[in-house]
Design an enzyme around this catalytic site. Structure first.
Site, PDB file in Angstrom:
ATOM      1  N   ASP A 150      -2.345  -4.804   0.015  1.00 50.78           N
ATOM      2  CA  ASP A 150      -1.984  -6.107   0.571  1.00 50.78           C
ATOM      3  C   ASP A 150      -2.804  -6.487   1.792  1.00 50.78           C
ATOM      4  O   ASP A 150      -3.198  -7.653   1.935  1.00 50.78           O
ATOM      5  CB  ASP A 150      -0.489  -6.171   0.877  1.00 50.78           C
ATOM      6  CG  ASP A 150       0.037  -5.005   1.700  1.00 50.78           C
ATOM      7  OD1 ASP A 150      -0.766  -4.150   2.145  1.00 50.78           O
ATOM      8  OD2 ASP A 150       1.263  -4.933   1.892  1.00 50.78           O
TER       9      ASP A 150
ATOM     10  N   GLN B 245       0.813  -1.212   0.000  1.00 52.43           N
ATOM     11  CA  GLN B 245       0.000   0.000   0.000  1.00 52.43           C
ATOM     12  C   GLN B 245       0.852   1.270   0.000  1.00 52.43           C
ATOM     13  O   GLN B 245       2.059   1.230   0.257  1.00 52.43           O
ATOM     14  CB  GLN B 245      -0.912   0.010   1.226  1.00 52.43           C
ATOM     15  CG  GLN B 245      -2.010  -1.040   1.191  1.00 52.43           C
ATOM     16  CD  GLN B 245      -2.918  -0.943   2.398  1.00 52.43           C
ATOM     17  OE1 GLN B 245      -2.817  -1.725   3.326  1.00 52.43           O
ATOM     18  NE2 GLN B 245      -3.804   0.036   2.394  1.00 52.43           N
ATOM     19  N   HIS B 246       0.186   2.373  -0.302  1.00 52.73           N
ATOM     20  CA  HIS B 246       0.675   3.745  -0.092  1.00 52.73           C
ATOM     21  C   HIS B 246       1.753   4.234  -1.064  1.00 52.73           C
ATOM     22  O   HIS B 246       1.948   5.437  -1.179  1.00 52.73           O
ATOM     23  CB  HIS B 246       1.244   3.920   1.327  1.00 52.73           C
ATOM     24  CG  HIS B 246       0.312   3.579   2.432  1.00 52.73           C
ATOM     25  ND1 HIS B 246      -0.933   4.144   2.558  1.00 52.73           N
ATOM     26  CD2 HIS B 246       0.459   2.728   3.482  1.00 52.73           C
ATOM     27  CE1 HIS B 246      -1.521   3.653   3.641  1.00 52.73           C
ATOM     28  NE2 HIS B 246      -0.699   2.788   4.215  1.00 52.73           N
TER      29      HIS B 246
END
Length: 481
Positions: free
Chosen positions: A239, A81-82
């Site tokens: 995830d 992520q991110h």
């Protein structure tokens, strides 16, 4: 290899350090083929990766799967992520991606929080308070430090978006991963134009948010993967949302994931909004919510301590009164982006094994501190804590979680839950089922339950005291030159 009972699907887990691919029988959940390939992450002040390495690793992992991958009817990508992926007009990376554990944007996170109404306002608006891991703060950092990269950027993607777009040729994302950017409103389930304007990001550069169960596209011709043309591509997700799908967890069941990062989360029917910023109010990949707390330092940090001590990671010894806070990469929970590791209480009779146990204790303490905030009133606090991730099968991790949580711990036998969750999402496209129901049908959460033991209140109190007393020191920037 016996014949599959149903159509084959592919689930992908593009994590921080490698990409894994599973070919799964959609009828039974049996893994019929698998592959894995590494990619690199920079060290030093930043944490960056070249997105093209993710694609190369995906290609290699799928080629390792052989003919079953070619026979797959659908594919889905779960990813870290991110991360901020910036692409030029040809779809090529402008610069390496800024990853979730790159904490250089901590000043931008503080500034954005103040400029747009404070922490409570952000939590109500986006579900989360900006932290240095969030994509919006990374974009603000890039605009401030590398304006030429911003000017060259014609598309902004998350890691799983990048791989999905390479498959389909279309820029898409999903609500689960979008909710971790900081520029997606959990209240309206749309991009927040005021936040985007504040950081100078044109919404035209962002991908379309695909709804749960919607087809993101089909595999296009111009690729070198062993898929048939027209293979369906699911929305994919981040995830943690993928792992929640992979477990098929019902609302209120607590999950602790022990990987490079550590997370605790639970599916909820209620939209979360924690003004303290401890809990991120993420969306899940189905239509519900995934309140989650994340630490930056988990298995990798503890393994590093083991290496420094010259010990095997299981060589822990009990009886320690030493405290080790393994905040080697800064920390997100608690929010100490400038922190480094801290050791307190070292004595002549302290052993290396006790130091290693203290590292485990410090890592688990951070996760358990957020667990009560993650769970809502419908959760059963006596239910087994599902323990997943790379560390979940380690005896030292299991025993530390049992001792510090006081809860029974269940360790699912299924491996690669992020990839299995992505596979369940792909299977749902073919069968019309809820992906979580697919995973429950596959029995992915089944595994041994370790009985509860008395909670180690003394160790918890000691770590909390050291953390409180050392807060001014931990908040001080550490020189790296």
């Amino acid at each position: 290899m016996s014949a599959a009972e149903g159509p084959l699907v592919v689930g992908v887990d593009s994590s921080t350090q490698s990409t894994k691919a599973l070919v799964v029988d959609a009828a039974t959940g049996r893994v019929v083929a698998s592959g894995q390939a590494p990619h690199t992450v920079t060290s030093g002040a930043g944490r960056e990766s070249d997105p093209r390495e993710w694609w190369d690793a995906l290609c290699e992992a799928l080629h390792q799967c052989g003919e079953p991958a070619h026979e797959a009817a659908a594919v889905s990508v779960g990813g870290q992520q991110h991360g901020l992926v910036t692409l030029d007009g040809r779809g090529e990376p402008v610069r390496p991606a800024l990853l979730w554990n790159d904490v250089r944007s901590a000043p931008q996170a503080r500034r954005l929080t103040q400029e747009l109404g404070g922490a409570k306002s952000w939590a109500e608006r986006t579900g989360s308070v900006p932290a240095a891991s969030f994509t919006v703060t990374k974009w603000a950092w890039l605009a401030e430090h590398e304006p030429e990269a911003v000017r060259a950027t014609k598309a902004v993607r998350l890691p799983h978006d990048y791989l999905t777009e390479r498959l389909t040729g279309q820029g898409t994302t999903d609500r689960g991963d979008a909710s971790g950017t900081g520029w997606w409103s959990s209240g309206t389930e749309a991009y927040d134009e005021e936040i985007l304007a504040r950081v100078g990001l044109d919404p035209v550069l962002l991908p379309r948010v695909v709804r749960p169960g919607e087809i993101a596209g089909t595999v296009r011709d111009s690729h070198d993967l062993p898929f048939s043309r027209g293979t369906l591509v699911a929305p994919g997700t981040g995830d943690n949302a993928a792992a929640a799908l992979g477990l098929g967890v019902p609302p209120g069941v607590a999950v602790m994931s022990l990987g490079t990062s550590g997370t605790v989360y639970a599916v909820s029917r209620r939209r979360p909004a924690d003004p303290t910023g401890t809990v991120a109010g993420f969306a899940d990949a189905r239509g519900d919510w995934l309140p989650l707390a994340c630490t930056l330092n988990c298995t990798l940090a503890v393994d590093r301590v083991a290496t420094l001590l010259g010990l095997d990671r299981e060589a822990v010894e009990p009886g320690t009164a030493v405290t080790l806070l393994p905040f080697l990469d800064g920390e997100r929970t608690p929010n100490l982006p400038n922190a480094s590791g801290l050791l307190h209480g070292l004595r002549h009779d302290t052993t290396a094994g006790q130091l290693l146990q203290a590292a485990y204790d410090g890592a688990v303490h951070s996760l358990l501190g957020a667990l009560d905030l993650v769970l809502d009133e419908d959760a059963d606090p006596s239910a087994p804590l599902l323990l997943i991730g790379g560390g979940a099968r380690g005896t030292a991790w299991q025993q530390t979680v049992r001792r510090l949580s006081g809860r029974p711990v269940q360790v699912p036998e299924a491996k690669e839950l992020v990839a299995l969750g992505a596979a369940a999402q792909a299977a749902g496209l073919l069968t019309g089922e809820d992906p979580a129901a697919v995973a429950r049908r596959w029995g992915t959460a089944a595994g041994p339950v370790l009985d509860a033991v008395d909670r180690d209140e003394e160790t918890l109190a000691r770590i909390a005291g050291v953390l409180s007393d050392a807060a001014p020191l931990l908040e001080r920037p550490t020189r790296t030159d």
